[in-house]
Motif scaffolding. Structure first.
Motif, PDB file in Angstrom:
ATOM      1  N   SER A 159       0.749  -1.225   0.274  1.00 20.87           N
ATOM      2  CA  SER A 159      -0.033   0.398   0.227  1.00 20.87           C
ATOM      3  C   SER A 159       0.634   1.689   0.392  1.00 20.87           C
ATOM      4  N   GLU A 160       2.404   1.450  -0.299  1.00 19.28           N
ATOM      5  CA  GLU A 160       3.079   2.622   0.015  1.00 19.28           C
ATOM      6  C   GLU A 160       2.583   3.148  -0.845  1.00 19.28           C
ATOM      7  N   LEU A 161       2.327   2.287  -1.859  1.00 20.55           N
ATOM      8  CA  LEU A 161       2.160   3.457  -3.454  1.00 20.55           C
ATOM      9  C   LEU A 161       0.709   3.645  -3.505  1.00 20.55           C
ATOM     10  N   VAL A 162       0.199   4.997  -2.694  1.00 18.84           N
ATOM     11  CA  VAL A 162      -0.933   5.297  -3.031  1.00 18.84           C
ATOM     12  C   VAL A 162      -2.510   5.119  -4.708  1.00 18.84           C
ATOM     13  N   LEU A 163      -2.619   4.284  -4.618  1.00 18.45           N
ATOM     14  CA  LEU A 163      -3.062   4.130  -6.309  1.00 18.45           C
ATOM     15  C   LEU A 163      -4.378   2.990  -5.309  1.00 18.45           C
ATOM     16  N   PRO A 164      -5.626   3.404  -6.767  1.00 20.11           N
ATOM     17  CA  PRO A 164      -6.847   2.283  -6.399  1.00 20.11           C
ATOM     18  C   PRO A 164      -6.110   0.220  -6.691  1.00 20.11           C
ATOM     19  N   ARG A 165      -5.875   0.034  -6.188  1.00 17.44           N
ATOM     20  CA  ARG A 165      -6.053  -1.404  -6.176  1.00 17.44           C
ATOM     21  C   ARG A 165      -6.961  -2.426  -5.535  1.00 17.44           C
ATOM     22  N   PRO A 166      -6.636  -3.452  -6.190  1.00 19.58           N
ATOM     23  CA  PRO A 166      -8.117  -4.699  -5.424  1.00 19.58           C
ATOM     24  C   PRO A 166      -7.577  -4.352  -4.763  1.00 19.58           C
ATOM     25  N   ALA A 167      -8.729  -4.680  -3.570  1.00 15.58           N
ATOM     26  CA  ALA A 167      -8.922  -5.052  -2.118  1.00 15.58           C
ATOM     27  C   ALA A 167      -7.972  -6.292  -1.096  1.00 15.58           C
ATOM     28  N   LEU A 198       1.718  -3.118  10.205  1.00 17.55           N
ATOM     29  CA  LEU A 198      -0.051  -2.290  11.451  1.00 17.55           C
ATOM     30  C   LEU A 198       0.436  -1.685  10.129  1.00 17.55           C
ATOM     31  N   GLU A 199       1.163  -0.562   9.740  1.00 20.16           N
ATOM     32  CA  GLU A 199       0.894   0.834   8.917  1.00 20.16           C
ATOM     33  C   GLU A 199      -0.322  -0.038   7.708  1.00 20.16           C
ATOM     34  N   ASP A 200       0.363  -0.647   6.855  1.00 17.55           N
ATOM     35  CA  ASP A 200       0.167  -1.883   5.727  1.00 17.55           C
ATOM     36  C   ASP A 200      -1.581  -2.033   5.859  1.00 17.55           C
ATOM     37  N   ALA A 201      -1.889  -2.107   7.189  1.00 15.94           N
ATOM     38  CA  ALA A 201      -3.119  -3.508   7.767  1.00 15.94           C
ATOM     39  C   ALA A 201      -3.694  -2.095   7.674  1.00 15.94           C
ATOM     40  N   ALA A 202      -3.473  -0.652   8.202  1.00 12.47           N
ATOM     41  CA  ALA A 202      -4.604   0.028   7.935  1.00 12.47           C
ATOM     42  C   ALA A 202      -4.458   0.844   6.961  1.00 12.47           C
ATOM     43  N   ARG A 203      -3.682   0.877   6.235  1.00 15.80           N
ATOM     44  CA  ARG A 203      -3.776   1.754   4.819  1.00 15.80           C
ATOM     45  C   ARG A 203      -4.343   1.402   3.293  1.00 15.80           C
ATOM     46  N   GLY A 204      -3.610  -0.149   3.506  1.00 13.19           N
ATOM     47  CA  GLY A 204      -4.428  -0.980   2.397  1.00 13.19           C
ATOM     48  C   GLY A 204      -5.593  -0.607   2.056  1.00 13.19           C
ATOM     49  N   PRO A 205      -6.789  -1.403   3.454  1.00 16.03           N
ATOM     50  CA  PRO A 205      -8.423  -1.073   3.449  1.00 16.03           C
ATOM     51  C   PRO A 205      -8.855   0.357   3.403  1.00 16.03           C
ATOM     52  N   THR A 278      -3.578  14.848  -5.117  1.00 12.13           N
ATOM     53  CA  THR A 278      -2.755  15.040  -3.803  1.00 12.13           C
ATOM     54  C   THR A 278      -3.330  15.500  -1.804  1.00 12.13           C
ATOM     55  N   ALA A 279      -3.871  15.870  -2.179  1.00  8.51           N
ATOM     56  CA  ALA A 279      -5.415  16.313  -1.834  1.00  8.51           C
ATOM     57  C   ALA A 279      -6.154  14.978  -1.122  1.00  8.51           C
ATOM     58  N   THR A 280      -6.095  14.098  -1.989  1.00  4.02           N
ATOM     59  CA  THR A 280      -7.107  13.294  -1.442  1.00  4.02           C
ATOM     60  C   THR A 280      -6.158  12.107  -1.011  1.00  4.02           C
ATOM     61  N   ALA A 281      -4.965  11.698  -1.742  1.00  2.27           N
ATOM     62  CA  ALA A 281      -4.156  10.868  -0.911  1.00  2.27           C
ATOM     63  C   ALA A 281      -4.159  10.935   0.349  1.00  2.27           C
ATOM     64  N   ALA A 282      -3.171  12.726   0.409  1.00  5.75           N
ATOM     65  CA  ALA A 282      -2.884  12.629   1.775  1.00  5.75           C
ATOM     66  C   ALA A 282      -4.011  12.967   3.240  1.00  5.75           C
ATOM     67  N   THR A 283      -5.070  13.863   2.787  1.00  7.83           N
ATOM     68  CA  THR A 283      -6.290  13.643   3.471  1.00  7.83           C
ATOM     69  C   THR A 283      -6.542  12.582   4.105  1.00  7.83           C
ATOM     70  N   ARG A 284      -7.032  11.316   3.180  1.00  7.52           N
ATOM     71  CA  ARG A 284      -7.175  10.221   3.421  1.00  7.52           C
ATOM     72  C   ARG A 284      -6.016   9.231   4.157  1.00  7.52           C
ATOM     73  N   LEU A 285      -5.062   9.533   3.753  1.00  3.42           N
ATOM     74  CA  LEU A 285      -4.313   8.931   4.902  1.00  3.42           C
ATOM     75  C   LEU A 285      -3.716   9.702   5.278  1.00  3.42           C
ATOM     76  N   SER A 286      -3.990  10.024   6.623  1.00  8.16           N
ATOM     77  CA  SER A 286      -3.474  11.481   7.513  1.00  8.16           C
ATOM     78  C   SER A 286      -3.609  11.003   8.645  1.00  8.16           C
ATOM     79  N   GLY A 287      -2.809  11.288   9.494  1.00  8.93           N
ATOM     80  CA  GLY A 287      -3.342  10.756  11.436  1.00  8.93           C
ATOM     81  C   GLY A 287      -2.558  10.110  11.815  1.00  8.93           C
ATOM     82  N   PRO A 288      -2.374   9.721  12.419  1.00  8.03           N
ATOM     83  CA  PRO A 288      -2.488   8.601  13.529  1.00  8.03           C
ATOM     84  C   PRO A 288      -2.981   7.023  13.238  1.00  8.03           C
ATOM     85  N   LEU A 289      -2.294   5.878  13.400  1.00  9.04           N
ATOM     86  CA  LEU A 289      -3.386   4.838  12.971  1.00  9.04           C
ATOM     87  C   LEU A 289      -3.280   4.036  14.591  1.00  9.04           C
TER      88      LEU A 289
END
Length: 289
Positions: A159-167, A198-205, A278-289
């Motif tokens: 999930s490091e690359l923030v692009l639409p990929r299958p769940a 842990l980061e991928d477990a939260a960011r991927g979904p 850029t804003a979509t990727a940043a706002t959706r993925l910012s904040g502590p896990l």
């Protein structure tokens, strides 16, 4: 009749040679990716097992994660440990539509348009255009292969690359990159891997959620379409007012702003789309896990 451009014979021969060989541009992309991926060592059980076993450990930390609670991540995590070469193969397969749009967009800047006959074709427009149409996809796919290969080599997680990929229901990480990062920061591999898992477990979904994936998909497609329009505008600009033909005239050459001639234009639409993406990727993925 001898051509006015001394390189016209060479340009024509190159175009014919490339056309006759029938180069598979996707195979070329894979070959350039392999130049980067060949630097990765083999991934044996001694690399995989310790990372995959961290799934049980990571599961115990999920209840403490605000994001995990919102997403309902209460199951025990399953961890996939992949070689960069496998990560590259998955990336290309899942992003095929976007790569095709990017290939079309960038290759558009390598096609010289215009009316060679009306200008006397002093710089070999016809030959250059034919060569560009043949070489453009090859050059673009070579660049794509190199970039994606190096990215796969350095990626820590899927999930490091923030692009639409299958769940996916599991977590995907790359042990060789995790080990390299652990050496760089002088930390235990297990601690670095646990953080990434842990980061991928939260960011991927989050990235795969329809509300996010659909928006990323639309914004990315709009950006690539605008990129293609800008690339085509560059090709037209090269033929306006003499364009490339003026390069054959020494007097014109001394007064030309070559940087401005070949500078890739960026339309307000593409700038706005990139800002939204850029804003979509940043706002959706910012904040502590």
């Amino acid at each position: 009749e001898e051509p006015q451009n001394p390189f016209e014979f060479l340009l024509r021969d190159l175009a014919r040679a490339m056309s006759a060989q029938g180069v598979d541009v996707h195979r070329l992309r894979a070959e350039f990716a392999e130049l980067a991926l060949s630097a990765a060592e083999a991934l044996g059980p001694e690399h995989r097992a310790p990372i995959e076993e961290l799934g049980r450990v990571a599961s115990r930390y999920l209840p403490e994660s605000r994001v995990a609670n919102v997403l309902g991540l209460e199951h025990e995590l399953s961890v996939r440990a992949l070689h960069p070469r496998d990560g590259y193969a998955e990336l290309v397969a899942e992003l095929g539509d976007y790569l095709a749009l990017l290939e079309q967009a960038v290759a558009g800047s390598m096609t010289v348009s215009g009316n060679p006959a009306a200008q006397g074709d002093p710089f070999g427009f016809a030959a250059i255009s034919q060569l560009a149409q043949q070489a453009g996809p090859m050059i673009v796919n070579a660049q794509l292969g190199s970039v994606l290969g190096h990215f796969a080599l350095a990626s820590l997680s899927r999930s490091e690359l923030v692009l639409p990929r299958p769940a996916r229901s599991d977590v995907t990480v790359f042990p060789l990159a995790l080990e390299a990062m652990a050496r760089e920061v002088d930390a235990p591999v297990a601690e670095v891997a646990l953080w990434v898992i842990l980061e991928d477990a939260a960011r991927g979904p989050i990235v795969a959620a329809p509300v996010v994936a659909d928006r990323l998909d639309v914004e990315l497609r709009l950006f690539l379409l605008d990129l293609r329009a800008d690339a085509e505008a560059l090709g037209k600009r090269l033929t306006e007012g003499g364009g490339l033909a003026r390069l054959a005239n020494v007097e014109d050459l001394s007064s030309m702003d070559l940087a401005a001639l070949f500078e890739a234009p960026e339309s307000p639409a593409r700038t706005a789309n990139l800002r939204e993406l850029t804003a979509t990727a940043a706002t959706r993925l910012s904040g502590p896990l």
